[in-house]
Motif scaffolding. Structure first.
Motif, PDB file in Angstrom:
ATOM      1  N   GLY A 111      -5.666  -0.756   4.466  1.00  0.00           N
ATOM      2  CA  GLY A 111      -6.290  -1.922   4.846  1.00  0.00           C
ATOM      3  C   GLY A 111      -7.369  -2.440   4.055  1.00  0.00           C
ATOM      4  O   GLY A 111      -7.392  -2.284   3.107  1.00  0.00           O
ATOM      5  N   ASP A 112      -8.278  -3.309   4.885  1.00  0.00           N
ATOM      6  CA  ASP A 112      -9.430  -4.185   4.166  1.00  0.00           C
ATOM      7  C   ASP A 112     -10.397  -3.049   3.586  1.00  0.00           C
ATOM      8  O   ASP A 112     -11.592  -3.286   4.617  1.00  0.00           O
ATOM      9  CB  ASP A 112      -9.732  -5.328   4.852  1.00  0.00           C
ATOM     10  CG  ASP A 112     -10.784  -6.169   4.040  1.00  0.00           C
ATOM     11  OD1 ASP A 112     -10.480  -6.063   2.788  1.00  0.00           O
ATOM     12  OD2 ASP A 112     -11.303  -6.940   4.540  1.00  0.00           O
ATOM     13  N   VAL A 113     -10.254  -2.118   2.960  1.00  0.00           N
ATOM     14  CA  VAL A 113     -11.207  -1.253   2.533  1.00  0.00           C
ATOM     15  C   VAL A 113     -12.135  -1.902   1.600  1.00  0.00           C
ATOM     16  O   VAL A 113     -11.812  -2.439   0.457  1.00  0.00           O
ATOM     17  CB  VAL A 113     -10.734   0.275   2.094  1.00  0.00           C
ATOM     18  CG1 VAL A 113     -10.110   0.745   3.367  1.00  0.00           C
ATOM     19  CG2 VAL A 113      -9.607  -0.034   0.984  1.00  0.00           C
TER      20      VAL A 113
ATOM     21  N   LEU B 294      -3.059   0.938  -2.667  1.00  0.00           N
ATOM     22  CA  LEU B 294      -4.575   1.677  -1.764  1.00  0.00           C
ATOM     23  C   LEU B 294      -4.915   0.494  -0.819  1.00  0.00           C
ATOM     24  O   LEU B 294      -4.911   0.783   0.519  1.00  0.00           O
ATOM     25  CB  LEU B 294      -5.504   1.739  -2.648  1.00  0.00           C
ATOM     26  CG  LEU B 294      -5.442   2.682  -3.653  1.00  0.00           C
ATOM     27  CD1 LEU B 294      -6.614   2.568  -4.456  1.00  0.00           C
ATOM     28  CD2 LEU B 294      -5.366   4.080  -2.949  1.00  0.00           C
ATOM     29  N   GLN B 295      -4.726  -0.690  -0.798  1.00  0.00           N
ATOM     30  CA  GLN B 295      -5.255  -1.782   0.096  1.00  0.00           C
ATOM     31  C   GLN B 295      -4.101  -1.924   1.170  1.00  0.00           C
ATOM     32  O   GLN B 295      -4.459  -1.961   2.359  1.00  0.00           O
ATOM     33  CB  GLN B 295      -5.295  -2.962  -0.582  1.00  0.00           C
ATOM     34  CG  GLN B 295      -6.791  -3.082  -1.439  1.00  0.00           C
ATOM     35  CD  GLN B 295      -7.046  -4.392  -2.094  1.00  0.00           C
ATOM     36  OE1 GLN B 295      -6.166  -5.060  -2.630  1.00  0.00           O
ATOM     37  NE2 GLN B 295      -8.451  -4.414  -2.202  1.00  0.00           N
ATOM     38  N   ASP B 296      -2.724  -1.911   0.749  1.00  0.00           N
ATOM     39  CA  ASP B 296      -1.821  -1.828   1.796  1.00  0.00           C
ATOM     40  C   ASP B 296      -1.780  -0.558   2.673  1.00  0.00           C
ATOM     41  O   ASP B 296      -1.638  -0.708   3.970  1.00  0.00           O
ATOM     42  CB  ASP B 296      -0.297  -1.976   1.236  1.00  0.00           C
ATOM     43  CG  ASP B 296      -0.094  -3.265   0.355  1.00  0.00           C
ATOM     44  OD1 ASP B 296      -0.756  -4.161   0.607  1.00  0.00           O
ATOM     45  OD2 ASP B 296       0.973  -3.456  -0.509  1.00  0.00           O
TER      46      ASP B 296
ATOM     47  N   VAL C 171     -12.847  -1.504  -3.715  1.00  0.00           N
ATOM     48  CA  VAL C 171     -11.458  -0.865  -4.340  1.00  0.00           C
ATOM     49  C   VAL C 171     -11.331  -1.954  -5.607  1.00  0.00           C
ATOM     50  O   VAL C 171     -11.060  -3.429  -5.428  1.00  0.00           O
ATOM     51  CB  VAL C 171     -10.397  -1.015  -3.606  1.00  0.00           C
ATOM     52  CG1 VAL C 171      -9.218  -0.514  -4.554  1.00  0.00           C
ATOM     53  CG2 VAL C 171     -10.708   0.074  -2.629  1.00  0.00           C
ATOM     54  N   TYR C 172     -11.156  -1.852  -6.765  1.00  0.00           N
ATOM     55  CA  TYR C 172     -11.143  -2.574  -7.930  1.00  0.00           C
ATOM     56  C   TYR C 172     -10.008  -1.798  -8.972  1.00  0.00           C
ATOM     57  O   TYR C 172      -9.795  -0.889  -8.920  1.00  0.00           O
ATOM     58  CB  TYR C 172     -12.350  -2.853  -8.721  1.00  0.00           C
ATOM     59  CG  TYR C 172     -13.628  -3.363  -7.850  1.00  0.00           C
ATOM     60  CD1 TYR C 172     -13.624  -4.734  -7.686  1.00  0.00           C
ATOM     61  CD2 TYR C 172     -14.355  -2.570  -7.413  1.00  0.00           C
ATOM     62  CE1 TYR C 172     -14.534  -5.335  -6.925  1.00  0.00           C
ATOM     63  CE2 TYR C 172     -15.424  -3.095  -6.280  1.00  0.00           C
ATOM     64  CZ  TYR C 172     -15.606  -4.373  -6.380  1.00  0.00           C
ATOM     65  OH  TYR C 172     -16.641  -5.087  -5.499  1.00  0.00           O
TER      66      TYR C 172
ATOM     67  N   LYS D  41      -4.045  -0.540  -7.053  1.00  0.00           N
ATOM     68  CA  LYS D  41      -4.804  -1.239  -6.172  1.00  0.00           C
ATOM     69  C   LYS D  41      -4.265  -1.850  -4.854  1.00  0.00           C
ATOM     70  O   LYS D  41      -4.682  -1.563  -3.779  1.00  0.00           O
ATOM     71  CB  LYS D  41      -5.614  -2.454  -6.986  1.00  0.00           C
ATOM     72  CG  LYS D  41      -6.838  -3.121  -6.149  1.00  0.00           C
ATOM     73  CD  LYS D  41      -7.038  -4.151  -6.914  1.00  0.00           C
ATOM     74  CE  LYS D  41      -8.013  -5.005  -5.852  1.00  0.00           C
ATOM     75  NZ  LYS D  41      -8.869  -6.282  -6.701  1.00  0.00           N
ATOM     76  N   ASP D  42      -3.089  -2.572  -5.200  1.00  0.00           N
ATOM     77  CA  ASP D  42      -2.556  -3.172  -4.006  1.00  0.00           C
ATOM     78  C   ASP D  42      -2.003  -1.898  -3.028  1.00  0.00           C
ATOM     79  O   ASP D  42      -1.893  -2.022  -1.695  1.00  0.00           O
ATOM     80  CB  ASP D  42      -1.383  -3.896  -4.563  1.00  0.00           C
ATOM     81  CG  ASP D  42      -1.563  -5.286  -5.150  1.00  0.00           C
ATOM     82  OD1 ASP D  42      -2.912  -5.590  -4.874  1.00  0.00           O
ATOM     83  OD2 ASP D  42      -0.963  -5.823  -5.815  1.00  0.00           O
TER      84      ASP D  42
ATOM     85  N   PHE E  62     -13.145   6.079   1.808  1.00  0.00           N
ATOM     86  CA  PHE E  62     -13.570   4.598   1.263  1.00  0.00           C
ATOM     87  C   PHE E  62     -14.852   4.525   1.982  1.00  0.00           C
ATOM     88  O   PHE E  62     -15.080   5.054   3.014  1.00  0.00           O
ATOM     89  CB  PHE E  62     -12.443   3.816   1.835  1.00  0.00           C
ATOM     90  CG  PHE E  62     -11.271   3.860   1.098  1.00  0.00           C
ATOM     91  CD1 PHE E  62     -11.015   3.463  -0.181  1.00  0.00           C
ATOM     92  CD2 PHE E  62     -10.156   4.695   1.461  1.00  0.00           C
ATOM     93  CE1 PHE E  62      -9.586   3.345  -0.964  1.00  0.00           C
ATOM     94  CE2 PHE E  62      -9.048   4.866   0.907  1.00  0.00           C
ATOM     95  CZ  PHE E  62      -8.863   4.279  -0.254  1.00  0.00           C
TER      96      PHE E  62
ATOM     97  N   LYS F 185      -3.368  -2.851 -11.111  1.00  0.00           N
ATOM     98  CA  LYS F 185      -3.155  -3.866  -9.806  1.00  0.00           C
ATOM     99  C   LYS F 185      -2.036  -3.091  -8.776  1.00  0.00           C
ATOM    100  O   LYS F 185      -2.240  -3.334  -7.658  1.00  0.00           O
ATOM    101  CB  LYS F 185      -2.827  -5.280 -10.124  1.00  0.00           C
ATOM    102  CG  LYS F 185      -2.820  -6.261  -9.029  1.00  0.00           C
ATOM    103  CD  LYS F 185      -2.955  -7.666  -9.443  1.00  0.00           C
ATOM    104  CE  LYS F 185      -2.826  -8.755  -8.222  1.00  0.00           C
ATOM    105  NZ  LYS F 185      -2.786  -8.126  -6.804  1.00  0.00           N
TER     106      LYS F 185
END
Length: 103
Positions: A49-51, A44-46, A54-55, A41-42, A27, A38
């Protein structure tokens, strides 16, 4: 096999078909990650973290953030439908990338 067969009809040949686990170093500000939906995506973010950047495919392409279904395990007709939907959104994402780069 269904996905690989369908990709061949689009002129895309997968040499070894191997996947690789994402790592935090995958990232960055100069990397765009497009998730199918979604849920992905969620995850990946979980997991990372706050990378940045990411869409979902539809979110980035200017859609209404609708989810693209995952055809895993479905019949060939469903895979063809999925491929057509994904191709439409990827073309829109490509148009957006082009517009960003000419500005």
């Amino acid at each position: 096999p269904k996905a690989a067969s369908l990709l061949r009809t689009k002129g895309i040949i997968l040499e070894n078909g191997e996947t690789a686990q994402l790592d935090v170093k995958d990232f960055g500000d100069d990397v765009l990650i497009l998730a199918l939906n979604k849920t992905v995506k969620d995850k990946l973010q979980d997991g990372f973290g706050d990378v940045p950047n990411v869409y979902t495919v539809t979110e980035f392409a200017g859609g209404n953030d609708e989810d693209i279904f995952d055809p895993y395990g479905a019949d060939m007709e469903t895979y063809v439908n999925f491929c057509n939907i994904l191709e439409k959104w990827v073309r829109r994402a490509e148009d957006r990338l082009y517009a960003i780069n000419i500005q």
